[in-house]
Design a protein around this motif. Structure first.
Motif, PDB file in Angstrom:
ATOM      1  N   ILE A 190       0.812  -1.210   0.000  1.00 25.34           N
ATOM      2  CA  ILE A 190       0.000   0.000   0.000  1.00 25.34           C
ATOM      3  C   ILE A 190       0.854   1.272   0.000  1.00 25.34           C
ATOM      4  O   ILE A 190       0.394   2.326  -0.391  1.00 25.34           O
ATOM      5  N   ALA A 191       2.096   1.174   0.396  1.00 22.69           N
ATOM      6  CA  ALA A 191       2.958   2.363   0.339  1.00 22.69           C
ATOM      7  C   ALA A 191       4.409   1.926   0.280  1.00 22.69           C
ATOM      8  O   ALA A 191       4.758   0.823   0.694  1.00 22.69           O
ATOM      9  N   THR A 192       5.230   2.792  -0.274  1.00 26.59           N
ATOM     10  CA  THR A 192       6.665   2.468  -0.363  1.00 26.59           C
ATOM     11  C   THR A 192       7.494   3.655   0.107  1.00 26.59           C
ATOM     12  O   THR A 192       7.029   4.792   0.115  1.00 26.59           O
ATOM     13  N   GLN A 193       8.700   3.369   0.471  1.00 27.52           N
ATOM     14  CA  GLN A 193       9.667   4.399   0.837  1.00 27.52           C
ATOM     15  C   GLN A 193      11.017   4.040   0.237  1.00 27.52           C
ATOM     16  O   GLN A 193      11.351   2.875   0.088  1.00 27.52           O
ATOM     17  N   TYR A 194      11.758   5.094  -0.130  1.00 30.53           N
ATOM     18  CA  TYR A 194      13.120   4.861  -0.630  1.00 30.53           C
ATOM     19  C   TYR A 194      14.074   5.732   0.167  1.00 30.53           C
ATOM     20  O   TYR A 194      13.633   6.567   0.972  1.00 30.53           O
ATOM     21  N   ALA A 195      15.347   5.578  -0.099  1.00 37.19           N
ATOM     22  CA  ALA A 195      16.345   6.210   0.775  1.00 37.19           C
ATOM     23  C   ALA A 195      16.355   7.731   0.672  1.00 37.19           C
ATOM     24  O   ALA A 195      16.667   8.418   1.631  1.00 37.19           O
ATOM     25  N   ASP A 196      16.046   8.244  -0.510  1.00 37.87           N
ATOM     26  CA  ASP A 196      16.082   9.679  -0.811  1.00 37.87           C
ATOM     27  C   ASP A 196      17.512  10.221  -0.783  1.00 37.87           C
ATOM     28  O   ASP A 196      18.456   9.511  -0.474  1.00 37.87           O
ATOM     29  N   LEU A 197      17.620  11.510  -1.143  1.00 37.07           N
ATOM     30  CA  LEU A 197      18.950  12.066  -1.376  1.00 37.07           C
ATOM     31  C   LEU A 197      19.842  11.987  -0.144  1.00 37.07           C
ATOM     32  O   LEU A 197      19.396  12.279   0.963  1.00 37.07           O
ATOM     33  N   PRO A 198      21.080  11.612  -0.333  1.00 37.24           N
ATOM     34  CA  PRO A 198      22.033  11.622   0.784  1.00 37.24           C
ATOM     35  C   PRO A 198      22.490  13.041   1.080  1.00 37.24           C
ATOM     36  O   PRO A 198      22.035  14.000   0.461  1.00 37.24           O
ATOM     37  N   ARG A 199      23.397  13.124   1.987  1.00 41.34           N
ATOM     38  CA  ARG A 199      23.933  14.427   2.362  1.00 41.34           C
ATOM     39  C   ARG A 199      24.589  15.129   1.179  1.00 41.34           C
ATOM     40  O   ARG A 199      25.284  14.510   0.372  1.00 41.34           O
ATOM     41  N   GLN A 200      24.383  16.418   1.109  1.00 42.19           N
ATOM     42  CA  GLN A 200      25.007  17.175   0.031  1.00 42.19           C
ATOM     43  C   GLN A 200      26.153  17.985   0.590  1.00 42.19           C
ATOM     44  O   GLN A 200      25.980  18.721   1.566  1.00 42.19           O
ATOM     45  N   PRO A 201      27.335  17.844   0.020  1.00 40.76           N
ATOM     46  CA  PRO A 201      28.462  18.627   0.559  1.00 40.76           C
ATOM     47  C   PRO A 201      28.251  20.115   0.304  1.00 40.76           C
ATOM     48  O   PRO A 201      27.565  20.512  -0.631  1.00 40.76           O
ATOM     49  N   GLU A 202      28.863  20.910   1.128  1.00 43.72           N
ATOM     50  CA  GLU A 202      28.835  22.351   0.914  1.00 43.72           C
ATOM     51  C   GLU A 202      29.665  22.698  -0.296  1.00 43.72           C
ATOM     52  O   GLU A 202      30.527  21.935  -0.717  1.00 43.72           O
ATOM     53  N   ARG A 203      29.425  23.882  -0.823  1.00 41.13           N
ATOM     54  CA  ARG A 203      30.311  24.325  -1.893  1.00 41.13           C
ATOM     55  C   ARG A 203      31.719  24.517  -1.335  1.00 41.13           C
ATOM     56  O   ARG A 203      31.894  24.991  -0.219  1.00 41.13           O
ATOM     57  N   TRP A 204      32.680  24.135  -2.106  1.00 46.36           N
ATOM     58  CA  TRP A 204      34.109  24.230  -1.777  1.00 46.36           C
ATOM     59  C   TRP A 204      34.503  23.339  -0.596  1.00 46.36           C
ATOM     60  O   TRP A 204      35.612  23.426  -0.103  1.00 46.36           O
ATOM     61  N   GLU A 205      33.608  22.483  -0.163  1.00 45.21           N
ATOM     62  CA  GLU A 205      33.898  21.713   1.037  1.00 45.21           C
ATOM     63  C   GLU A 205      35.216  20.947   0.932  1.00 45.21           C
ATOM     64  O   GLU A 205      36.067  20.990   1.807  1.00 45.21           O
ATOM     65  N   ARG A 206      35.350  20.252  -0.174  1.00 46.37           N
ATOM     66  CA  ARG A 206      36.522  19.400  -0.312  1.00 46.37           C
ATOM     67  C   ARG A 206      37.794  20.225  -0.482  1.00 46.37           C
ATOM     68  O   ARG A 206      38.840  19.928   0.103  1.00 46.37           O
ATOM     69  N   ASP A 207      37.681  21.278  -1.309  1.00 44.99           N
ATOM     70  CA  ASP A 207      38.857  22.126  -1.529  1.00 44.99           C
ATOM     71  C   ASP A 207      39.282  22.780  -0.229  1.00 44.99           C
ATOM     72  O   ASP A 207      40.467  22.843   0.091  1.00 44.99           O
ATOM     73  N   ASP A 208      38.279  23.267   0.520  1.00 41.51           N
ATOM     74  CA  ASP A 208      38.602  23.946   1.775  1.00 41.51           C
ATOM     75  C   ASP A 208      39.217  22.986   2.782  1.00 41.51           C
ATOM     76  O   ASP A 208      40.153  23.348   3.495  1.00 41.51           O
ATOM     77  N   ALA A 209      38.674  21.780   2.804  1.00 43.34           N
ATOM     78  CA  ALA A 209      39.210  20.796   3.737  1.00 43.34           C
ATOM     79  C   ALA A 209      40.682  20.520   3.434  1.00 43.34           C
ATOM     80  O   ALA A 209      41.511  20.437   4.343  1.00 43.34           O
ATOM     81  N   ALA A 210      40.977  20.428   2.147  1.00 48.38           N
ATOM     82  CA  ALA A 210      42.362  20.168   1.747  1.00 48.38           C
ATOM     83  C   ALA A 210      43.249  21.336   2.146  1.00 48.38           C
ATOM     84  O   ALA A 210      44.386  21.155   2.591  1.00 48.38           O
ATOM     85  N   LEU A 211      42.713  22.544   2.002  1.00 46.76           N
ATOM     86  CA  LEU A 211      43.497  23.735   2.345  1.00 46.76           C
ATOM     87  C   LEU A 211      43.726  23.821   3.856  1.00 46.76           C
ATOM     88  O   LEU A 211      44.811  24.164   4.312  1.00 46.76           O
ATOM     89  N   THR A 212      42.678  23.496   4.601  1.00 45.63           N
ATOM     90  CA  THR A 212      42.820  23.545   6.045  1.00 45.63           C
ATOM     91  C   THR A 212      43.863  22.548   6.517  1.00 45.63           C
ATOM     92  O   THR A 212      44.655  22.808   7.414  1.00 45.63           O
ATOM     93  N   GLN A 213      43.819  21.390   5.867  1.00 45.44           N
ATOM     94  CA  GLN A 213      44.768  20.361   6.250  1.00 45.44           C
ATOM     95  C   GLN A 213      46.199  20.807   5.953  1.00 45.44           C
ATOM     96  O   GLN A 213      47.120  20.539   6.718  1.00 45.44           O
ATOM     97  N   ALA A 214      46.316  21.488   4.817  1.00 47.18           N
ATOM     98  CA  ALA A 214      47.640  21.968   4.436  1.00 47.18           C
ATOM     99  C   ALA A 214      47.977  23.264   5.141  1.00 47.18           C
ATOM    100  O   ALA A 214      49.015  23.855   4.901  1.00 47.18           O
ATOM    101  N   LYS A 215      47.060  23.723   5.996  1.00 51.65           N
ATOM    102  CA  LYS A 215      47.246  24.962   6.774  1.00 51.65           C
ATOM    103  C   LYS A 215      47.501  26.155   5.868  1.00 51.65           C
ATOM    104  O   LYS A 215      48.374  26.971   6.104  1.00 51.65           O
ATOM    105  N   LYS A 216      46.714  26.193   4.819  1.00 52.55           N
ATOM    106  CA  LYS A 216      46.828  27.338   3.916  1.00 52.55           C
ATOM    107  C   LYS A 216      45.570  28.163   4.049  1.00 52.55           C
ATOM    108  O   LYS A 216      44.496  27.630   4.338  1.00 52.55           O
ATOM    109  N   PRO A 217      45.683  29.445   3.852  1.00 49.92           N
ATOM    110  CA  PRO A 217      44.467  30.273   3.920  1.00 49.92           C
ATOM    111  C   PRO A 217      43.578  30.008   2.695  1.00 49.92           C
ATOM    112  O   PRO A 217      44.057  29.631   1.633  1.00 49.92           O
ATOM    113  N   LYS A 218      42.305  30.227   2.895  1.00 50.12           N
ATOM    114  CA  LYS A 218      41.388  30.053   1.769  1.00 50.12           C
ATOM    115  C   LYS A 218      41.596  31.184   0.777  1.00 50.12           C
ATOM    116  O   LYS A 218      41.680  32.346   1.165  1.00 50.12           O
TER     117      LYS A 218
END
Lengths: 447, 493
Positions: free
Chosen positions: B177-205
């Motif tokens: 009578i009804a169904t459910q699916y997982a729906d969209l997963p988490r969406q990263p922020e813009r620049w999330e990955r680039d910023d994370a890499a910069l933070t790790q490298a201790k560089k300013p954005k």
């Protein structure tokens, strides 16, 4: 600068040679900005047709927005909207944002049109952002695809200019971030050889050089070569992974007369090249590293007698050298196939070990012995035999094994006796070049 | 009008066109297969279904709990049943399982084997749907349960994981009578990955400039013959900013990357399509590789096209169904040997497997960050195959379904060739992209979908250039989509 030059060029090309000219070709031929070329085409078109109406035809390129009602021709309806209009029957749990459906997708059109259809086509545009003459030709074109030949010409004649500097002269959009690896040039066998070979191919391909094209081309070729010969003079010791091929390519191409095909991926070329090269190596008698199979060769050398000749006059030294080089190449090729990523194969290091490698396979091969007596051939030979055994699980396993068997048979033809006394030599010589090692080359060669 | 170039002498100075902005490009390598002998095709595909269910079950269960915990039917509360085979007749419950569609027209491996003995092979299928005969089942580790119900009709396909609420009928089928699916997963922020890499490298954005547009084209289907040359030339001249007048050229210069989404060559797949095979077979019988039948000109033409464009525009190149890459998903990057000229604009493969500014030959599907936004794209096979399962559904809806199911190739490995993943299935969606495009579709389309946690995804279906002449321009800064159609007015029309 090109105030009169363009008139001469266009007159010669269109009126005399009856060839179409696109703005791109004109800009390359005269080394002017594409915008200037567009103006020149228009100017020429105007002046010629006032002198003599309808002597020159033009095609136009329009960029703009077509009227929405231009669905009359049906083909380019704005299908984009239909898609978002249809509300999906499922997934109804997520309400669709309403405003998004109304938002039309901006659609621009670039159209190439002959002057005959120009007025009609322009009427279909609601907004015309830009228009220019695309090409001029002596008469109305029946098939616009002919214009593509101009671009082929651009590519074949003006390919040598540094592509990253194109924007300076021709005014295409600059991208300061793009880098281009330098093609790998390697120390050529001798400087003289490179000089000699550099000159020749530069002249060859140009059929009818327009105006300054030829000169420019040669200049640019030699400038490219310049960097190569610098490598060369700096000595062979430079372990630069930059490699020989480009020079060898030239020297090869002087022999292999294939102008038409700047063909295929290098793999194929390097296969085909196998024939031409060994002689080269043997002749120059230089311990230069064999070419790395990375750079395109000028063409797949078709069957030339090259390799066969030394086979006829039994010059063992040459054959030996050829064979060695071939093995060397095969080895390298094998390596290349193994490394997924086509390494820039530092050939110099491998070189010393090559000779031994080349010898070993020969020694390993057992020699079939054949003696001929009274018109009968006797001896031992290797045959593949199928052997079926039961394995421990009770399955029947069929194996193919090489077995030595002695044989004795009627001599088929007396001629066949000849190769028998020297089977080893035969193995080294020409026939194996075709059937054994070299067969992979013939495999790729056009049949 | 500034764009009117119809003027004669005296010529002024040529207008200057602004140079392109830097393409902020940070590809991911989610779909790269292990190299060489580590690539193992001996695994069973069952593992993939197991993995899929195991990884998605949690999310689907969560959704179902939220939706159905308070649900009552005739005073009866719903219960969750862990295994599909444990469902009791008449009991209102919900289960989680993988859909399996039994369809009469679906290709079947047993049919393929017996095909050897057929006189004539069946025609290639446009669809697998055969009204009435199709059955749907839900399966998990324990077994399969036949399911029926209105809410299921033509919305689910083999391979997607869902939760179904219903009761088992007297005949053993589960009435949904009804169904459910997982729906969209988490969406990263813009620049999330680039910023994370910069933070790790201790560089300013860095202060980032305005993002450029990306152009997406697919289905160039280069044949190397004359008839497709002109439109290809026009495309090249347009993108390189040579054609058209200064205002348009200036607009063009805001394009900072071209994505070619599959099918750059026509008929170049290493495995022939049924039609191609029949045609070839009828011609002559040759064993092994026939060198004389190899035609290098399409590949050369593509190489030329790329190398002409690369000095001005970086390119991301995805293979497609017709390209000379491996046929099983994920398709691996086209080999650099195909591009003797244009590979000079790519980093040497020995050094790195990504090229930021230049030719980046990537996998299909592919994901990565462009201008900080997560972009996911495919050559379109996944969509095309899914469309065969359903009627009256268009590409955009299919793409939406895929994202919501968190599986970008649900029909693999059932009807779509696929690498037998063992421990990790990259075809499952981990992060929700900002842009999801599929190449080689019938027509252009775009749609914005939204997820439960405020995710917003732009879906774009990119038509084949060969058929429509269309290039899709995507302004990432504003999520605006534009279409540029390139055409030739045929004489006499």
């Amino acid at each position: 600068m090109a105030e009169t030059e363009y008139k001469d060029y266009l007159a010669a090309r269109i009126l005399t040679e009856n060839q179409p000219v696109t703005y791109k070709l004109l800009s390359r031929a005269l080394q002017v900005n594409v915008s200037a070329a567009k103006w020149m085409l228009f100017d020429f078109h105007q002046k010629q047709n006032t002198k003599k109406p309808n002597s020159i035809h033009a095609t136009y390129l329009i960029f703009g927005t077509k009227r929405t009602v231009s669905k009359t021709n049906g083909t380019n309806g704005r299908s984009g909207e239909d898609v978002s209009m249809r509300s999906s029957p499922f997934m109804s749990s997520v309400p669709e944002p309403e405003e998004e459906e109304e938002e039309p997708v901006k659609k621009s059109t670039i159209l190439l049109v002959r002057e005959e259809e120009l007025a009609k086509t322009r009427a279909e545009f609601s907004e015309e952002a830009s228009i220019h003459i695309y090409s001029l030709e002596p008469g109305p074109l029946e098939n616009l695809n002919i214009l593509a030949s101009c671009n082929r010409e651009v590519n074949s004649k003006f390919a040598d200019t540094d592509p990253l500097e194109r924007w300076r002269v021709y005014g295409s959009i600059q991208n300061p971030y793009i880098k281009r690896r330098t093609a790998k040039y390697a120390p050529p066998p001798t400087a003289a050889a490179s000089a000699k070979s550099a000159a020749k191919p530069a002249v060859k391909p140009t059929a009818k050089p327009p105006v300054a094209a030829q000169l420019r081309k040669e200049a640019s070729t030699s400038s490219r070569r310049g960097s190569a010969s610098e490598d060369n003079t700096s000595g062979q010791s430079t372990p630069q992974p930059a490699a020989a091929p480009s020079i060898l390519k030239r020297s090869d191409s002087t022999k292999s007369v294939s102008t038409k095909n700047k063909t295929a991926g290098d793999i194929f070329k390097s296969f085909a090249k196998a024939k031409a090269k060994p002689k080269d190596a043997a002749k120059s008698n230089e311990p230069t590293p064999a070419p790395v199979d990375d750079e395109p060769m000028q063409g797949m050398s078709e069957d030339e007698g090259d390799d066969d000749e030394p086979g006829v006059q039994v010059d063992t030294e040459k054959i030996e050298a050829a064979k060695k080089a071939r093995d060397e190449r095969a080895e390298k090729l094998r390596k290349m196939m193994e490394d997924d990523d086509m390494p820039d194969a530092p050939a110099a290091e491998e070189k010393p070990s090559q000779p031994e490698k080349a010898e070993t396979p020969k020694e390993d091969e057992p020699k079939p012995t054949v003696t001929v007596q009274n018109g009968r051939r006797r001896g031992k030979r290797r045959v593949m035999k199928k052997k079926t055994v039961k394995d421990e699980e009770g399955y029947l396993v069929t194996k193919e094994e090489a077995v030595w068997e002695s044989f004795s048979e009627e001599e088929p033809e007396p001629k066949r006796a000849k190769p028998a006394p020297k089977p080893a030599a035969a193995a080294k010589g020409k026939p194996t070049g075709k059937k054994g090692q070299g067969s992979i080359a013939s495999f790729f060669k056009k049949a | 009008m500034a764009g009117n170039m119809l003027k004669g002498a005296p010529f002024g100075d040529a207008p200057s066109i602004p140079s392109r902005a830097e393409s902020q490009y940070n590809p991911l390598h989610t779909f790269e297969l292990p190299k060489g002998t580590e690539k193992n095709y001996a695994h069973q595909f069952a593992d993939m279904y197991f993995l899929r269910l195991a990884q998605l079950k949690k999310a689907v269960k969560q959704k179902a709990h939220d939706a159905w915990d308070d649900f009552e039917l005739g005073g009866e509360k719903t219960t969750f049943v862990e295994r599909v085979l444990d469902v009791r007749q008449g009991e209102l419950c919900w289960i989680v399982g993988t859909v399996y569609m039994e369809m009469a027209l679906k290709p079947n491996v047993l049919d393929d084997i017996s095909k050897e003995h057929w006189i004539a092979a069946p025609p290639p299928r446009e669809t697998y749907v055969s009204g009435g005969q199709d059955e749907m089942m839900l399966e998990d580790e324990s077994g399969r349960l036949r399911v029926t119900g209105e809410s299921l009709s033509s919305t689910y396909v083999t391979g997607c994981v869902l939760a179904a609420l219903g009761t088992e009928q007297a005949d053993g089928t589960f009435q949904v009578i009804a169904t459910q699916y997982a729906d969209l997963p988490r969406q990263p922020e813009r620049w999330e990955r680039d910023d994370a890499a910069l933070t790790q490298a201790k560089k300013p954005k860095p202060t980032r400039g305005k993002a450029g547009k990306i152009a997406i084209v697919s289905g160039l289907e280069i044949t190397g013959t004359d008839d497709d040359e002109l439109s290809l030339d026009l495309l090249l001249e347009y993108l390189a900013g040579e054609a058209t007048g200064p205002p348009t050229q200036t607009l063009t210069s805001s394009i900072s990357r071209l994505i070619i989404a599959g099918d750059s060559l026509s008929h170049a797949s290493p495995i022939l399509s049924r039609e191609d095979f029949a045609e070839k077979k009828s011609k002559k019988h040759a064993y092994g590789y026939d060198a004389s039948s190899y035609n290098a000109s399409p590949a050369e033409r593509l190489d030329e096209f790329l190398s002409d464009l690369l000095p001005t525009l970086p390119i991301t190149l995805l293979p497609g169904a017709n390209d000379p890459a491996n046929v099983a998903l994920p398709q691996q990057p086209l080999h650099p040997a195909l591009f003797p000229k244009s590979r000079l604009y790519a980093e040497p493969p020995a050094k790195t497997n990504e090229t930021i500014h230049g030719l980046d030959a990537v996998t299909n599907p592919w994901d990565g960050d462009i201008e900080g936004y997560r972009v996911l794209g495919t050559g379109g096979q996944t969509v095309a195959d899914l469309l065969k399962y359903v009627d009256d559904v268009d590409a955009l809806e299919v793409m939406e379904m895929m994202l919501r199911w968190r599986c970008i190739a649900p029909t693999a490995p059932d009807t779509l060739w696929c690498y037998p993943f063992q421990d990790e299935d990259p075809l499952l969606l981990k992060d929700c992209p900002h842009v999801y495009f599929a190449g080689c579709q019938e027509k252009f389309g775009k749609k914005v979908i939204e997820g439960p946690a405020g995710q917003s995804v732009l879906l774009v279906s990119v038509p084949r250039f060969r058929e429509t002449g269309q290039v899709v321009l995507l302004d990432l800064e504003t999520s605006e989509v534009e279409v540029v159609e390139i055409g030739v007015v045929q004489p006499g029309s």
